[in-house]
Every structure is written in C-alpha cells, then in structure tokens.
Design a protein around this motif. Structure first.
Motif, PDB file in Angstrom:
ATOM      1  N   GLY A   1       0.806  -1.215   0.000  1.00  0.00           N
ATOM      2  CA  GLY A   1       0.000   0.000   0.000  1.00  0.00           C
ATOM      3  C   GLY A   1       0.836   1.262   0.000  1.00  0.00           C
ATOM      4  N   GLU A   2       0.283   2.335   0.600  1.00  0.00           N
ATOM      5  CA  GLU A   2       0.929   3.642   0.575  1.00  0.00           C
ATOM      6  C   GLU A   2       2.006   3.742   1.657  1.00  0.00           C
ATOM      7  N   TYR A   3       3.138   4.318   1.283  1.00  0.00           N
ATOM      8  CA  TYR A   3       4.241   4.588   2.199  1.00  0.00           C
ATOM      9  C   TYR A   3       4.614   6.063   2.077  1.00  0.00           C
ATOM     10  N   ASP A   4       4.699   6.743   3.206  1.00  0.00           N
ATOM     11  CA  ASP A   4       5.127   8.140   3.228  1.00  0.00           C
ATOM     12  C   ASP A   4       6.557   8.212   3.736  1.00  0.00           C
TER      13      ASP A   4
ATOM     14  N   HIS B 241       7.117  12.338   0.488  1.00  0.00           N
ATOM     15  CA  HIS B 241       6.903  11.621  -0.773  1.00  0.00           C
ATOM     16  C   HIS B 241       6.002  10.414  -0.492  1.00  0.00           C
ATOM     17  N   ARG B 242       5.013  10.225  -1.314  1.00  0.00           N
ATOM     18  CA  ARG B 242       4.097   9.096  -1.148  1.00  0.00           C
ATOM     19  C   ARG B 242       4.371   8.049  -2.233  1.00  0.00           C
ATOM     20  N   LEU B 243       4.602   6.828  -1.796  1.00  0.00           N
ATOM     21  CA  LEU B 243       4.907   5.732  -2.704  1.00  0.00           C
ATOM     22  C   LEU B 243       3.889   4.612  -2.535  1.00  0.00           C
ATOM     23  N   ILE B 244       3.665   3.867  -3.591  1.00  0.00           N
ATOM     24  CA  ILE B 244       2.855   2.660  -3.522  1.00  0.00           C
ATOM     25  C   ILE B 244       3.805   1.467  -3.548  1.00  0.00           C
TER      26      ILE B 244
END
Length: 344
Positions: A295-298, A306-309
């Motif tokens: 899921g989403e990682y900040d 930065h937001r990553l999937i």
C-alpha cells in the motif's frame, strides 16, 4: 541388408542416449557446483551474501532452462566473475572482524597487566594468562576464539574472587572491568543477530532459528517476501528513501505477524517469516499479512513528504520430512520467482 540397417540404427540410438546421459550428468555437476558455492559461501555482510546468491540462482536457472553450448561457456565466465567480485568484497570485512577480536583480546590482556600491579605475588599466573591471551589473538576461526575467551573469562572470574578476599579496592576495579567486557560481549551478540538497517533478525539468526526448529521437530512453514520493483523506488527517491521504505516494511511485517513468529531480513529487499504452523494455516494467514505490508508509504526527504505505492510478492513453503533448511528456503524462493514472473 535390412537387418544390418536395423542394427546400425539401434547402435546410433544407443550412442545418442549414452551421449545425452553423459551431458545431463555433466550439466547436473556443473549446476550443482554453482548451487553449492552459494550454499556454503561465508557472508561478508547480509546484503553482499544475498546479492551473491541471487546472481548464482539466476545463472543456475539460465543454464537449466537453456543448456546451450554458448550459454554454458558464457556461464563459466559469469561464474568466475561473480566469485572474483565476491572475494574482493569479503576480504576487507574479514580483516576488520579479525581486528575487532584482537582488540577484545588486547583489552583482557591489559586487564591482566593492571591486576599484576596490585598482586605482585601472583605475577607468574598473570604473566601466563597474558601469554595465553596473545595466543588466542592468533587463532584463525571465530569458534576457537569464542571458546578460548570463555575459558579465560571463567579463570579471570575465579581470580577475581581470590583478589576480593585479599584487596577490596583491587577486586572492585577488576569487577567493573569484567562487567564492562561482559556488557560489550552481550552487545556484540545482539548486533550479530540483528539487521542494522531494519532492527529485525538478520539472515544468520534466521538460519539458526530454522535449524533449531527443524531439530525440535515442531511444525515449520516460511514466507519469503520480496518488494516488487524495488530498484524503481531507489531510482525515484534514492537509496536514503529506499532505506526508509525497507525500515517501514520491516515494521509493518513485524506488526502483521504473531508474537511467536520471527521476521528476518534475508538480504536486500527480501524478508523471511518463520511460522510455527502447517501449510494450510500459513496459506490462510498470508494474504492478510501481505495486504498490511503493501500500500501507501510516506517518506521524508529533505523536509518534503513523498508518497509511494509499495507491493510485494511472497513464496510459501512448509518443511517436508527429512528436508534441510536450505531445501525448504529454495522451494519458497522458487514459488516467489514464479509469482513475480506471473505478476509481470
């Protein structure tokens, strides 16, 4: 005339079958040598041994899948290059490890020297003790060093009790130094079993626990996780951002499993979970664990969010009777490889 032709054809078929059998045997030996090199390689650190084993697994799959003459020749060159590169990485780490052990031994030798100042009548015993420590510093293997240090530490503790009866002040100083050494040794033990980046168990500790559970005969299943397209994450946010993702993934994985389960960083972007349950239970739990980890990682870089999937693939395996730890891990790795290939 026809019978002669039949004999000739049969002879040719037998020759082809014999040649094919010899080729398969040679290929098995070739691939087996590569596999054994990865299995018995001594790790310079968790990341380097993982990368080295991955290279060998890729080479092994290529040779088994396409055993063509050019591939076999190119495979030998790649194998030699991998061994050479790994040797260059490992030698500096080994030298550092030997130096650290020698420093610990020197600390004990200095302690013996300091004690000699306060106990002149026991100078002979202390001098011999110092000589023994110098011999320990020249030992070649960690197992020998640890065994000899343990013996000398027990002797030093006994001598401490004797000094305490003679001189309270000298005994107190020595006890403080021995306690400092004991704490340092305990810290070294903890560091030796923990991955420095993610604070979960490292590969060495994971392998030890798998062997321990196999020895005990309790149910054993493993989950081998691999972050999908992790190189893309590193390319996008750099290695600092990638390290943040690995730490966060390890934390999520640790929270997603039960307290009795063990999470281990297997190397690079691979994580292994040791479960004390049969395969059916592991299969039922795995989708939920994977969902909680993906899921989403900040991540924060230079004050910016930065937001990553993040997604992951997982291979699952239960130990079969008589199976070694390496064989169990290899089956999980094969399942992981198939899942990643299918997802692509």
């Amino acid at each position: 005339g026809n019978s002669c032709k039949m004999v000739s054809i049969k002879t040719s078929i037998n020759s082809l079958e014999e040649a094919d059998s010899r080729f398969r045997t040679a290929l098995e030996c070739y691939v087996g040598a590569i596999r054994s090199t990865g299995e018995f390689a001594v790790g310079a650190n968790e990341l380097s041994i993982s990368e080295f084993r991955k290279e060998l697994r890729r080479l092994e799959r290529r040779l088994v899948g396409q055993p063509l003459p050019d591939n076999l020749r190119e495979g030998l060159v790649a194998f030699r290059n991998s061994l050479s590169a790994y040797r260059d990485k490992f030698n500096p780490v080994l030298d550092g490890l030997k130096e650290e052990i020698r420093q610990i031994v020197d600390l004990l030798a200095k302690l013996a020297e300091d004690l000699g100042i306060h106990a002149d009548r026991d100078h002979g015993w202390l001098a011999q003790f110092g000589e023994d420590l110098e011999k320990i510093a020249r030992l070649q293997t960690m197992a020998e060093v640890r065994a000899r240090l343990a013996d000398r530490t027990r002797e030093l503790s006994a001598f401490s009790a004797q000094l305490q009866r003679q001189t309270q002040a000298a005994a107190k100083t020595m006890q403080e130094q021995v306690e400092a050494y004991r704490v340092r040794l305990a810290q070294a033990e903890a560091l030796a079993s923990t991955d420095a980046l993610t604070a979960v168990a490292n590969r060495r500790e994971g392998e030890r626990l798998i062997a321990e559970r196999i020895q005990s005969g309790t149910p054993l299943s493993i989950l081998l996780f691999d972050l999908d397209h992790f190189k893309t994450i590193n390319d996008r946010v750099g290695h600092n951002g990638g390290d943040q993702v690995l730490r966060s993934f390890a934390a999520r994985l640790s929270q997603a499993v039960r307290p009795e389960d063990v999470v281990s960083r297997w190397g690079g972007d691979e994580f292994l979970v040791i479960l004390g349950c049969p395969l059916q239970d592991a299969l039922g739990r795995t989708p939920g664990i994977a969902r909680r980890c993906g899921g989403e990682y900040d991540i924060m870089l230079q004050g910016h969010r930065h937001r990553l999937i993040v997604r992951c693939s997982v291979g699952i395996a239960e130990r079969n009777a008589g199976e070694t730890g390496d064989e169990l891990i290899d089956r999980a790795d094969q399942m992981l490889y198939k899942q990643k290939h299918a997802s692509r």
